[in-house]
Design a protein around this motif. Structure first.
Motif, short mmCIF file in Angstrom:
data_model
loop_
_atom_site.label_atom_id
_atom_site.label_comp_id
_atom_site.label_asym_id
_atom_site.label_seq_id
_atom_site.Cartn_x
_atom_site.Cartn_y
_atom_site.Cartn_z
N ALA A 69 0.80 -1.22 0.00
CA ALA A 69 0.00 0.00 0.00
C ALA A 69 0.84 1.27 0.00
O ALA A 69 0.56 2.21 -0.76
N GLU A 70 1.84 1.35 0.86
CA GLU A 70 2.62 2.59 0.94
C GLU A 70 3.28 2.91 -0.39
O GLU A 70 3.25 4.06 -0.86
N ALA A 71 3.86 1.91 -1.02
CA ALA A 71 4.53 2.14 -2.30
C ALA A 71 3.54 2.52 -3.39
O ALA A 71 3.83 3.39 -4.22
N VAL A 72 2.37 1.91 -3.41
CA VAL A 72 1.38 2.16 -4.46
C VAL A 72 0.80 3.56 -4.34
O VAL A 72 0.73 4.31 -5.32
N TYR A 73 0.35 3.94 -3.15
CA TYR A 73 -0.35 5.21 -2.99
C TYR A 73 0.60 6.40 -2.80
O TYR A 73 0.33 7.49 -3.31
N GLN A 74 1.66 6.21 -2.05
CA GLN A 74 2.56 7.31 -1.71
C GLN A 74 3.80 7.39 -2.60
O GLN A 74 4.47 8.42 -2.64
N GLY A 75 4.10 6.31 -3.30
CA GLY A 75 5.31 6.28 -4.12
C GLY A 75 5.23 7.25 -5.29
O GLY A 75 4.22 7.33 -5.99
N ARG A 76 6.33 7.97 -5.51
CA ARG A 76 6.40 8.93 -6.61
C ARG A 76 7.68 8.71 -7.38
O ARG A 76 8.71 8.32 -6.84
N PRO A 77 7.66 8.96 -8.69
CA PRO A 77 8.89 8.88 -9.48
C PRO A 77 9.93 9.84 -8.93
O PRO A 77 9.63 10.98 -8.61
N ALA A 78 11.15 9.35 -8.80
CA ALA A 78 12.21 10.19 -8.24
C ALA A 78 13.55 9.91 -8.92
O ALA A 78 14.60 10.03 -8.30
N GLY A 79 13.49 9.51 -10.17
CA GLY A 79 14.72 9.28 -10.92
C GLY A 79 15.41 7.97 -10.62
O GLY A 79 16.59 7.81 -10.94
N LEU A 80 14.70 7.01 -10.00
CA LEU A 80 15.28 5.70 -9.69
C LEU A 80 15.00 4.76 -10.86
O LEU A 80 13.86 4.34 -11.07
N GLN A 81 16.01 4.43 -11.61
CA GLN A 81 15.84 3.63 -12.82
C GLN A 81 16.44 2.24 -12.64
O GLN A 81 17.50 2.08 -12.04
N GLY A 82 15.74 1.24 -13.16
CA GLY A 82 16.23 -0.13 -13.14
C GLY A 82 16.49 -0.63 -14.54
O GLY A 82 16.43 0.12 -15.52
N GLU A 83 16.74 -1.92 -14.64
CA GLU A 83 16.97 -2.54 -15.94
C GLU A 83 15.66 -3.13 -16.44
O GLU A 83 14.89 -3.71 -15.67
N GLY A 84 15.40 -3.00 -17.74
CA GLY A 84 14.17 -3.54 -18.29
C GLY A 84 12.95 -2.88 -17.68
O GLY A 84 12.82 -1.65 -17.67
N ASP A 85 12.04 -3.68 -17.14
CA ASP A 85 10.82 -3.15 -16.54
C ASP A 85 11.01 -2.69 -15.10
O ASP A 85 10.10 -2.10 -14.51
N ASP A 86 12.16 -2.98 -14.51
CA ASP A 86 12.39 -2.63 -13.10
C ASP A 86 12.48 -1.10 -12.93
O ASP A 86 12.96 -0.39 -13.81
N PHE A 87 12.04 -0.63 -11.77
CA PHE A 87 12.11 0.80 -11.47
C PHE A 87 12.01 0.99 -9.97
O PHE A 87 11.78 0.04 -9.21
N GLY A 88 12.17 2.24 -9.53
CA GLY A 88 12.04 2.56 -8.12
C GLY A 88 11.16 3.77 -7.90
O GLY A 88 11.00 4.63 -8.79
#
Length: 448
Positions: free
Chosen positions: A344-363
């Protein structure tokens, strides 16, 4: 308003803008200024609240649901009005229960519902107060279904949104006297603005039917702002113009049936959100002979793809002729909701902040806590029963400038090994596969 409350709202709006900003931007109380002179506007409070809702339910339901061949059946099959009108005589809405719909959405992890108050066939689920007889009050249902809906939403803590067509196959004035039709449309929307209490937003659809017409959007939106100043205004740009900006009063762009792309807010006069709307099949209204539905894995992946770029996910259901969500859709939503509750915390409160992963991964960054979204993991287990590769191994993410002390799987608390290069801003996490009997589709790492 207290000083503490005012500061909280300012900080919330500023934080949302910073989360969407490219690296290197500086924040002041009104705009995020970039070194090249561009600026990112701070989201208005209603837009910031909308983005934190993250996940919503779309409901397409009306007379067409009795035929079970999708919401465009009148137009596609060229059903004459006299024949189509007969559907009013059998429209009972006996299974339509606003609170039950809202409860289904809440269990699914959805924070708002957008219901088709009127679709392209011109039939209204609300009492049009004499504007037309083509409404729920002139059917065996004999009740205002929008009133039932909004009351049910509020009882379950869900925010009601209303879809309203701008295209109308029923009103002759749509073709013969467009100015008169627009007046009818505005008066219809004004009823929705004034008779049902606070509405979370209005979702319009159909301007694409007359691309060169003057839809007088300003007059329509002015009516909404006068009566419902906190309502989100959306006007669908359709399949061929996903993500297109429209009138200045628009609060969110749309991505119909397609994953959203990142929004570039730099230099824009207003911060505009994004929302992907999608069906669980290939049509919006119920299809009796449709067996091709999405399951929880696709829903989870699409929700994650939306949150990756800060967009909302509006997932559609097509109720039965009587107004109930089919059990196969409700079950899918419940199971997907278990995943949402776990993260829940990641879904509702999470915002893009320049955290990039490989392929479909992200932060994403959720109020200072970073979450990594890891895709395409398999299951580890005994070779006699575990099928396929585990997908385990190192996953590298960039844009992490803060020293990390621990990395754990959210689902079971397992600590993961990692290596960090602060100068380069990289973090490599040694991901393990799912334990046998477990698969959350997209697995999250919490960084501390």
């Amino acid at each position: 308003m207290s000083i503490r409350r005012r500061r909280f709202l300012q900080q919330t709006a500023t934080g949302c803008a910073l989360a969407m900003a490219p690296a290197g931007l500086l924040v002041d109380s009104t705009r995020v200024a970039a070194a090249d002179g561009d600026a990112i506007p701070v989201p208005e409070p209603r837009i910031a609240r909308f983005e934190r809702m993250a996940y919503g339910m779309f409901i397409h339901w009306g007379l067409y649901s009795q035929l079970g061949r999708g919401e465009w059946v009148m137009h596609r099959e060229k059903i004459p009005k006299a024949e189509y009108r007969k559907l009013r005589d059998t429209f009972t809405a006996k299974a339509f229960d606003g609170r039950k719909l809202a409860r289904t959405a809440r269990v699914a992890g959805m924070k708002y519902i957008t219901l088709t108050a009127r679709h392209h066939d011109g039939f209204s689920l609300y009492d049009t107060r004499g504007l037309s007889e083509h409404d729920a009050m002139h059917t065996p249902a004999g009740r205002d279904l929008i009133l039932d809906f909004v009351n049910g939403c509020r009882a379950e803590g869900i925010t009601p949104f209303l879809y309203h067509t701008t295209l109308d196959w029923w009103q002759e004035s749509f073709e013969t006297d467009f100015d008169a039709y627009l007046d009818y449309l505005r008066k219809s929307v004004e009823i929705l603005c004034t008779e049902y209490g606070p509405i979370g937003g209005f979702w319009f659809d159909g301007n694409w039917s007359k691309k060169n017409a003057d839809w007088k959007e300003g007059e329509l939106y002015k009516t909404i702002r006068r009566h419902q100043p906190e309502a989100i205004i959306v006007n669908n740009t359709g399949l061929s113009h996903r993500g297109a900006l429209g009138h200045p009063e628009i609060d969110s762009v749309t991505f119909e049936q397609g994953r959203p792309t990142p929004r570039d807010h730099r230099g824009k006069p207003k911060y505009v959100a994004g929302e992907m709307c999608q069906t669980m099949n290939r049509h919006w209204g119920i299809g009796k002979n449709d067996f091709a539905y999405m399951g929880p894995p696709e829903i989870i992946e699409n929700l994650c793809a939306c949150r990756k770029v800060g967009a909302n996910y509006l997932l559609n259901v097509g109720p039965t002729a009587e107004g109930a969500i089919p059990e196969y859709e409700a079950a899918t939503l419940r199971r997907s909701g278990d995943w949402v509750a776990m993260h829940a915390e990641a879904v509702y409160q999470g915002r893009p902040a320049g955290l990039q992963g490989e392929g479909d991964d992200f932060g994403l960054d959720a109020n200072g806590t970073m979450y990594l979204f890891v895709h395409h993991l398999g299951t580890r287990g005994d070779a006699n029963v575990a099928v396929g590769p585990t997908g385990a191994g190192p996953r590298t993410f960039t844009g992490i400038k803060t020293r990390i002390d621990s990395a754990v799987w959210v689902d079971n608390g397992e600590k993961l090994k990692f290596e960090q290069d602060l100068d380069a801003g990289t973090l490599t996490v040694r991901c393990t596969g799912f334990p046998y009997g477990t698969n959350t589709v997209v697995r999250l790492v919490r960084l501390s």
